[in-house]
Design a protein around this motif. Structure first.
Motif, PDB file in Angstrom:
ATOM      1  N   ALA A 219     -39.460  -5.047  33.508  1.00  0.00           N
ATOM      2  CA  ALA A 219     -38.124  -4.258  33.233  1.00  0.00           C
ATOM      3  C   ALA A 219     -38.441  -2.973  32.215  1.00  0.00           C
ATOM      4  O   ALA A 219     -37.952  -1.913  32.741  1.00  0.00           O
ATOM      5  CB  ALA A 219     -37.292  -5.091  32.237  1.00  0.00           C
ATOM      6  N   ALA A 220     -39.383  -2.859  31.541  1.00  0.00           N
ATOM      7  CA  ALA A 220     -39.751  -1.598  30.882  1.00  0.00           C
ATOM      8  C   ALA A 220     -40.312  -0.820  31.665  1.00  0.00           C
ATOM      9  O   ALA A 220     -40.320   0.518  31.530  1.00  0.00           O
ATOM     10  CB  ALA A 220     -40.701  -2.080  29.716  1.00  0.00           C
ATOM     11  N   THR A 221     -40.859  -0.889  32.898  1.00  0.00           N
ATOM     12  CA  THR A 221     -41.391  -0.089  33.913  1.00  0.00           C
ATOM     13  C   THR A 221     -40.237   0.583  34.698  1.00  0.00           C
ATOM     14  O   THR A 221     -40.740   1.311  35.614  1.00  0.00           O
ATOM     15  CB  THR A 221     -42.464  -0.498  34.635  1.00  0.00           C
ATOM     16  OG1 THR A 221     -41.956  -1.780  35.568  1.00  0.00           O
ATOM     17  CG2 THR A 221     -43.574  -1.018  33.863  1.00  0.00           C
ATOM     18  N   ARG A 222     -38.894  -0.066  34.715  1.00  0.00           N
ATOM     19  CA  ARG A 222     -38.059   0.200  35.650  1.00  0.00           C
ATOM     20  C   ARG A 222     -36.713   0.867  35.131  1.00  0.00           C
ATOM     21  O   ARG A 222     -35.761   0.898  35.821  1.00  0.00           O
ATOM     22  CB  ARG A 222     -37.713  -0.879  36.503  1.00  0.00           C
ATOM     23  CG  ARG A 222     -38.849  -1.793  37.037  1.00  0.00           C
ATOM     24  CD  ARG A 222     -38.275  -3.118  37.597  1.00  0.00           C
ATOM     25  NE  ARG A 222     -37.307  -3.084  38.457  1.00  0.00           N
ATOM     26  CZ  ARG A 222     -36.584  -4.277  39.113  1.00  0.00           C
ATOM     27  NH1 ARG A 222     -36.972  -5.529  38.539  1.00  0.00           N
ATOM     28  NH2 ARG A 222     -35.325  -4.057  39.796  1.00  0.00           N
ATOM     29  N   MET A 223     -36.766   1.570  33.994  1.00  0.00           N
ATOM     30  CA  MET A 223     -35.771   2.224  33.608  1.00  0.00           C
ATOM     31  C   MET A 223     -35.450   3.601  34.137  1.00  0.00           C
ATOM     32  O   MET A 223     -36.257   4.074  34.977  1.00  0.00           O
ATOM     33  CB  MET A 223     -36.517   3.071  32.211  1.00  0.00           C
ATOM     34  CG  MET A 223     -36.954   1.984  30.923  1.00  0.00           C
ATOM     35  SD  MET A 223     -35.341   1.152  30.322  1.00  0.00           S
ATOM     36  CE  MET A 223     -35.451  -0.594  30.762  1.00  0.00           C
ATOM     37  N   GLY A 224     -34.080   3.731  34.509  1.00  0.00           N
ATOM     38  CA  GLY A 224     -33.250   4.568  35.286  1.00  0.00           C
ATOM     39  C   GLY A 224     -33.610   6.061  34.486  1.00  0.00           C
ATOM     40  O   GLY A 224     -33.618   6.692  35.408  1.00  0.00           O
ATOM     41  N   ARG A 225     -33.834   6.069  33.453  1.00  0.00           N
ATOM     42  CA  ARG A 225     -33.761   7.350  32.766  1.00  0.00           C
ATOM     43  C   ARG A 225     -34.882   7.429  31.488  1.00  0.00           C
ATOM     44  O   ARG A 225     -35.114   6.253  31.134  1.00  0.00           O
ATOM     45  CB  ARG A 225     -32.554   7.735  32.104  1.00  0.00           C
ATOM     46  CG  ARG A 225     -31.298   8.044  33.021  1.00  0.00           C
ATOM     47  CD  ARG A 225     -31.559   9.446  33.791  1.00  0.00           C
ATOM     48  NE  ARG A 225     -30.288   9.633  34.657  1.00  0.00           N
ATOM     49  CZ  ARG A 225     -30.370   9.124  35.851  1.00  0.00           C
ATOM     50  NH1 ARG A 225     -30.904   8.298  36.653  1.00  0.00           N
ATOM     51  NH2 ARG A 225     -29.135   9.383  36.545  1.00  0.00           N
ATOM     52  N   ARG A 226     -35.531   8.398  31.371  1.00  0.00           N
ATOM     53  CA  ARG A 226     -36.169   8.577  30.013  1.00  0.00           C
ATOM     54  C   ARG A 226     -35.995   9.844  29.433  1.00  0.00           C
ATOM     55  O   ARG A 226     -35.460  10.944  29.773  1.00  0.00           O
ATOM     56  CB  ARG A 226     -37.597   8.489  30.537  1.00  0.00           C
ATOM     57  CG  ARG A 226     -38.301   9.549  31.221  1.00  0.00           C
ATOM     58  CD  ARG A 226     -39.795   9.593  31.472  1.00  0.00           C
ATOM     59  NE  ARG A 226     -40.572   9.609  30.039  1.00  0.00           N
ATOM     60  CZ  ARG A 226     -40.591  11.044  29.591  1.00  0.00           C
ATOM     61  NH1 ARG A 226     -40.369  12.030  30.020  1.00  0.00           N
ATOM     62  NH2 ARG A 226     -41.405  10.630  28.561  1.00  0.00           N
ATOM     63  N   VAL A 227     -36.160   9.903  27.986  1.00  0.00           N
ATOM     64  CA  VAL A 227     -35.931  11.014  27.073  1.00  0.00           C
ATOM     65  C   VAL A 227     -37.129  11.227  26.237  1.00  0.00           C
ATOM     66  O   VAL A 227     -37.958  10.239  25.927  1.00  0.00           O
ATOM     67  CB  VAL A 227     -34.662  10.976  26.340  1.00  0.00           C
ATOM     68  CG1 VAL A 227     -33.212  10.831  27.259  1.00  0.00           C
ATOM     69  CG2 VAL A 227     -34.495   9.784  25.433  1.00  0.00           C
TER      70      VAL A 227
ATOM     71  N   ASP B  49     -24.922  13.590  32.222  1.00  0.00           N
ATOM     72  CA  ASP B  49     -25.825  12.642  32.062  1.00  0.00           C
ATOM     73  C   ASP B  49     -26.683  13.241  30.511  1.00  0.00           C
ATOM     74  O   ASP B  49     -27.095  14.205  30.555  1.00  0.00           O
ATOM     75  CB  ASP B  49     -26.920  12.763  33.041  1.00  0.00           C
ATOM     76  CG  ASP B  49     -28.277  12.159  32.946  1.00  0.00           C
ATOM     77  OD1 ASP B  49     -28.638  11.350  31.819  1.00  0.00           O
ATOM     78  OD2 ASP B  49     -28.811  11.843  33.797  1.00  0.00           O
ATOM     79  N   VAL B  50     -26.458  12.347  29.559  1.00  0.00           N
ATOM     80  CA  VAL B  50     -27.033  12.856  28.080  1.00  0.00           C
ATOM     81  C   VAL B  50     -28.425  13.207  28.454  1.00  0.00           C
ATOM     82  O   VAL B  50     -28.942  14.215  27.394  1.00  0.00           O
ATOM     83  CB  VAL B  50     -26.551  11.847  27.229  1.00  0.00           C
ATOM     84  CG1 VAL B  50     -25.029  11.900  26.851  1.00  0.00           C
ATOM     85  CG2 VAL B  50     -27.033  10.672  27.539  1.00  0.00           C
ATOM     86  N   THR B  51     -29.184  12.480  29.118  1.00  0.00           N
ATOM     87  CA  THR B  51     -30.436  12.577  29.242  1.00  0.00           C
ATOM     88  C   THR B  51     -30.822  13.985  29.787  1.00  0.00           C
ATOM     89  O   THR B  51     -31.731  14.719  29.467  1.00  0.00           O
ATOM     90  CB  THR B  51     -31.211  11.445  29.851  1.00  0.00           C
ATOM     91  OG1 THR B  51     -31.071  11.503  31.173  1.00  0.00           O
ATOM     92  CG2 THR B  51     -30.993  10.165  29.272  1.00  0.00           C
ATOM     93  N   GLU B  52     -30.130  14.561  30.942  1.00  0.00           N
ATOM     94  CA  GLU B  52     -30.262  15.583  31.651  1.00  0.00           C
ATOM     95  C   GLU B  52     -29.740  16.910  30.605  1.00  0.00           C
ATOM     96  O   GLU B  52     -30.638  17.853  30.604  1.00  0.00           O
ATOM     97  CB  GLU B  52     -29.509  15.634  32.569  1.00  0.00           C
ATOM     98  CG  GLU B  52     -29.448  16.909  33.683  1.00  0.00           C
ATOM     99  CD  GLU B  52     -28.639  16.869  34.752  1.00  0.00           C
ATOM    100  OE1 GLU B  52     -28.133  17.982  34.968  1.00  0.00           O
ATOM    101  OE2 GLU B  52     -28.446  16.015  35.352  1.00  0.00           O
ATOM    102  N   GLU B  53     -28.715  16.632  29.824  1.00  0.00           N
ATOM    103  CA  GLU B  53     -28.249  17.640  29.074  1.00  0.00           C
ATOM    104  C   GLU B  53     -29.191  17.978  27.833  1.00  0.00           C
ATOM    105  O   GLU B  53     -29.478  19.201  27.436  1.00  0.00           O
ATOM    106  CB  GLU B  53     -26.854  17.362  28.411  1.00  0.00           C
ATOM    107  CG  GLU B  53     -25.833  17.141  29.605  1.00  0.00           C
ATOM    108  CD  GLU B  53     -25.835  18.358  30.484  1.00  0.00           C
ATOM    109  OE1 GLU B  53     -25.673  19.487  29.936  1.00  0.00           O
ATOM    110  OE2 GLU B  53     -25.439  18.140  31.808  1.00  0.00           O
TER     111      GLU B  53
END
Length: 367
Positions: A220-228, A348-352
């Motif tokens: 599951a830890a390798t399948r995150m949809g986003r990262r920051v 998307d807060v990660t994109e912003e």
């Protein structure tokens, strides 16, 4: 902590109900996974998954026996620790009546690691320097049953925030759902959890069970949809006060408050006064509010301090991810991705954050 294995959740639900808890877990309602009271494992969303991306949520059919093959739902524990509306007091003539609030015992089944992290954040807010007695009563009446996340959503980034996908603390019991054969590894988090676990059929977890549970969380830890990248965010995000990206995101933000309503840590409230139709009594209530509301920063009848969507979005993002550390010693974000999924325009807060960090003007002085 001890780990045992159970084959079904029905005995757990029965024991919890017998102990006086209302058992609340994930169900399918209104085309979404929603938290509601359940009476048996048949009420859980077996074979149901979800697909999440910015501004989009839909259920999917996965089939099979798995009951928790979905990511964070729009519901979190917040409405059980901090109700959307509560009466503070009533007045009948010159008599003040304080409501005798019942504090039901509730077992929350199916919380994710990000939800537990959010409860810990709210504990810092409501049980810190100025403890809220009502929050404390509700909090102590909760029995928390976590489920380690196996299928992160397209907007999840709990790994980046250090809050998941495996539940490691803050629970009474933590489940990891295993397949072939279908069963649950149950980690016992404390005395209350041990008492409940002892009352249901179980067996000691073998090495195979433990290894399989670890593999669920590892994958599951390798399948995150986003990262920051959160490195040095306390410095650079407040210093980006004049970034042109704020204008860009404000042009897309509707100030609808969806992000703060689904956020498991946002805690802003307002106070409202009202009367009944006959004028027999007056009542003061507290309800959820949002820093995105235009009148949230209105002071003594003066114009709002933050009169533009730009100012309100900048305040929210900067507070949530940076200045929250100054107040509470932790981030206000747990990486659940709800604010991304449930934003109507797909902000998307990660994109912003990435765009703001790389935009010209990020190091300009704060005004």
């Amino acid at each position: 902590m001890d780990t045992v294995v159970i084959d079904t959740l029905d005995p757990l639900i029965v024991v919890l109900r017998s102990a006086g808890y209302a058992v609340v877990g994930p169900t399918v309602r209104d085309s979404a996974v929603r938290m509601a009271e359940i009476s048996s494992a048949a009420d859980l969303p077996t074979g149901v998954g979800d697909a999440q991306r910015p501004g989009n949520y839909r259920l999917t059919e996965r089939g099979g026996e798995m009951m928790f093959d979905f990511a964070a739902s729009p519901d979190s524990a917040k409405r059980f620790t901090q109700p959307p509306r509560q009466t503070l007091f009533r007045m009948r003539g010159q008599t003040v009546e304080e409501p005798l609030e019942e504090t039901p015992r509730v077992a929350l089944l199916g919380l994710r690691a990000c939800d537990l992290a959010a409860i810990a954040v709210q504990d810092r807010v409501f049980l810190g320097r100025h403890p809220d007695p009502a929050y404390r009563r509700r909090r102590e009446a909760l029995f928390l049953i976590a489920v380690s996340c196996a299928v992160p959503g397209g907007t999840c980034f709990c790994v980046s925030m250090g809050t998941g996908p495996k539940a490691t603390t803050g629970f009474d019991l933590a489940l990891t759902e295993l397949a072939s054969p279908h069963r649950f590894a149950v980690e016992i988090g404390g005395e209350r959890g041990a008492e409940i676990a002892a009352a249901i059929p179980h067996r000691a977890a073998g090495q195979g069970d433990l290894s399989e549970a670890e593999e669920v969380s590892r994958v599951a830890a390798t399948r995150m949809g986003r990262r920051v990248d959160t490195e040095d965010i306390q410095r650079w995000l407040p210093a980006a006060h004049d970034s042109p990206r704020w204008t860009d995101v404000a042009s897309r933000c509707l100030s609808c408050t969806n992000c703060t309503m689904v956020c498991p840590t946002c805690f802003c409230t307002t106070v409202e006064d009202g009367t009944d139709l006959t004028g027999g009594f007056a009542e003061r209530s507290e309800r959820w509010d949002s820093c995105f509301s235009l009148d949230f920063t209105e002071l003594s009848g003066q114009p709002p301090v933050r009169s533009s969507a730009l100012a309100r979005y900048r305040q929210w993002l900067t507070h949530k991810f940076a200045t929250w550390y100054d107040q509470f010693g932790t981030s206000g974000c747990v990486g659940c991705g709800r604010c991304i999924t449930w934003c109507p325009t797909g902000i998307d807060v990660t994109e912003e954050r990435s765009a703001i960090r790389g935009a010209p003007g990020e190091t300009s002085c704060i005004r």
